[in-house]
Scaffold this active site. Structure first.
Site, PDB file in Angstrom:
ATOM      1  N   SER A 108     -12.622  -5.094   1.135  1.00  0.00           N
ATOM      2  CA  SER A 108     -13.515  -4.302   0.267  1.00  0.00           C
ATOM      3  C   SER A 108     -14.991  -4.606   0.548  1.00  0.00           C
ATOM      4  O   SER A 108     -15.768  -4.880  -0.378  1.00  0.00           O
ATOM      5  CB  SER A 108     -13.189  -4.549  -1.216  1.00  0.00           C
ATOM      6  OG  SER A 108     -11.814  -4.346  -1.476  1.00  0.00           O
ATOM      7  N   PRO A 109     -15.424  -4.523   1.800  1.00  0.00           N
ATOM      8  CA  PRO A 109     -16.820  -4.849   2.120  1.00  0.00           C
ATOM      9  C   PRO A 109     -17.804  -3.856   1.526  1.00  0.00           C
ATOM     10  O   PRO A 109     -18.996  -4.151   1.442  1.00  0.00           O
ATOM     11  CB  PRO A 109     -16.852  -4.807   3.656  1.00  0.00           C
ATOM     12  CG  PRO A 109     -15.706  -3.929   4.040  1.00  0.00           C
ATOM     13  CD  PRO A 109     -14.648  -4.150   3.002  1.00  0.00           C
ATOM     14  N   TYR A 127       0.829  -1.203   0.000  1.00  0.00           N
ATOM     15  CA  TYR A 127       0.000   0.000   0.000  1.00  0.00           C
ATOM     16  C   TYR A 127       0.865   1.256   0.000  1.00  0.00           C
ATOM     17  O   TYR A 127       1.550   1.558   0.987  1.00  0.00           O
ATOM     18  CB  TYR A 127      -0.970   0.003   1.193  1.00  0.00           C
ATOM     19  CG  TYR A 127      -1.926  -1.185   1.214  1.00  0.00           C
ATOM     20  CD1 TYR A 127      -2.104  -1.989   0.083  1.00  0.00           C
ATOM     21  CD2 TYR A 127      -2.648  -1.516   2.342  1.00  0.00           C
ATOM     22  CE1 TYR A 127      -2.971  -3.074   0.083  1.00  0.00           C
ATOM     23  CE2 TYR A 127      -3.519  -2.601   2.355  1.00  0.00           C
ATOM     24  CZ  TYR A 127      -3.667  -3.376   1.220  1.00  0.00           C
ATOM     25  OH  TYR A 127      -4.514  -4.450   1.236  1.00  0.00           O
ATOM     26  N   GLY A 171     -16.886   1.411  -2.603  1.00  0.00           N
ATOM     27  CA  GLY A 171     -17.855   2.492  -2.763  1.00  0.00           C
ATOM     28  C   GLY A 171     -18.817   2.274  -3.932  1.00  0.00           C
ATOM     29  O   GLY A 171     -19.863   2.915  -3.998  1.00  0.00           O
TER      30      GLY A 171
END
Ligand SMILES: NC(=O)c1ccc[n+]([C@@H]2O[C@H](COP(=O)([O-])OP(=O)(O)OC[C@H]3O[C@@H](n4cnc5c(N)ncnc54)[C@H](OP(=O)(O)O)[C@@H]3O)[C@@H](O)[C@H]2O)c1
Length: 292
Positions: A207-208, A68, A212
């Protein structure tokens, strides 16, 4: 998992629902992701505020990776957690092409330096790669014995990858599998999720919120309106509907973190779950594991 639901104050005294690792150690069902944090100077103060707000309110599980921002997210976490390291449960990840016997140790030490800590709570292989898995396992074991990591696990492993892992010496010490899971990515419900649950290996959902993209969905918006909530809260609450899966949403401001934390208070009913099943049907057959 049997009896995973223990609710109570955690390292910060904040109330949070917990699940447990195979070792029996408790950890919160809701943590904070950090992908793309630490990359934009103008967002830095908000992001530091988001991490501190999460820790203050029981979301003590902080997910990151050497990948990241090329270490920028780890450096940001180090700054946010200065002086309060013991309150957090830090997860970081080694890139697959670094995951040799020696390379894993070097990558871990680099992550520790950026994070300003001398141990990781959990270290994951980011996805299956070119290095034979038993080499990575040897490195994880050496790091664990040296006190540099407390637990290790994997990420983006499908059922067959997990089976291979468990066939290796020491593979049964795996403490989690972190995979893509949200209303639009339900494939793991067919086999990987039950496979992990049967073996008491907790799944971390990344990424629940589908980064977005999910939030404009009309079924989600309808339910959100009924509860005076937001689509992000309903999407997250759905992932956390049974307290067996850990969710790792990323939020870059304290306000967003607060919204996500309070999603746990929304009482989704059987009818609500059925409405979401109608809008986002569960899998009827095996699908290869999706990744982002
Ligand atoms: N192991 C892996 O291979 C892997 C892959 C992907 C992700 N991950 C991990 O999982 C974490 C989460 O996944 P993700 O970052 O891909 O996506 P995500 O959590 O599904 O979505 C993040 C997006 O949702 C927005 N958001 C957060 N709270 C919101 C709210 N209350 N209302 C409206 N929007 C909101 C965020 O905006 P703001 O930033 O403006 O708050 C951000 O744009 C990552 O950060 C990373 O730690 C792991």
């Amino acid at each position: 998992m049997s009896d995973p639901l223990v609710a109570g104050p955690n390292t910060t005294g904040a109330f949070m629902r917990n699940t447990q690792l195979p070792s029996g150690e408790q950890l919160p069902v809701l943590g904070l992701g950090t992908w793309h944090m630490g990359e934009r100077p103008q967002k830095r103060q908000d992001e530091i505020g988001a991490i501190r707000y999460a820790i203050d309110h029981g979301m003590t599980l902080i997910d990151t990776a050497e990948m990241y921002g090329d270490g920028a997210a780890e450096a940001l976490i180090g700054e946010a957690l200065a002086g309060r390291r013991p309150e957090a449960f830090i997860v970081s990840k080694v890139l697959p092409h670094h995951a040799t016997r020696q390379g894993t140790v070097v990558a871990c030490e680099d992550s520790l330096r950026r994070l300003g800590t001398d141990y990781l709570d959990m270290y994951l292989l980011h996805w299956p790669g070119p290095v034979p898995l038993d080499e990575t396992l040897e490195a994880f074991d050496a790091l664990r014995r040296a006190g540099k990591i407390r637990h290790w696990g994997v990420s983006n492993f499908d059922t067959s990858d997990m089976e291979e892992l468990l066939s290796l010496q020491g593979g049964d010490a795996v403490a989690t599998n972190q995979v893509l899971y949200n209303l639009t990515r339900r494939g793991i419900e067919f086999d990987l999720l039950p496979w992990c649950r049967q073996r008491k290996i907790p799944v971390m959902a990344y990424s629940p919120l589908e980064q977005g993209r999910l939030l404009g969905n009309s079924a989600l918006q309808r339910l959100a309106a009924e509860y005076s909530a937001t689509p992000a809260q309903i999407a997250l609450r759905w992932v956390l509907r049974d307290d067996l899966t850990i969710a790792l949403p990323k939020a870059g401001t304290p306000d967003h973190v607060e919204q996500l934390r309070s999603a746990l208070d929304i009482p989704l009913s059987t009818q609500d779950l059925a409405a979401l099943d109608a809008a986002f049907p569960p899998p009827k057959r095996k699908r290869p594991l999706e990744v982002i």
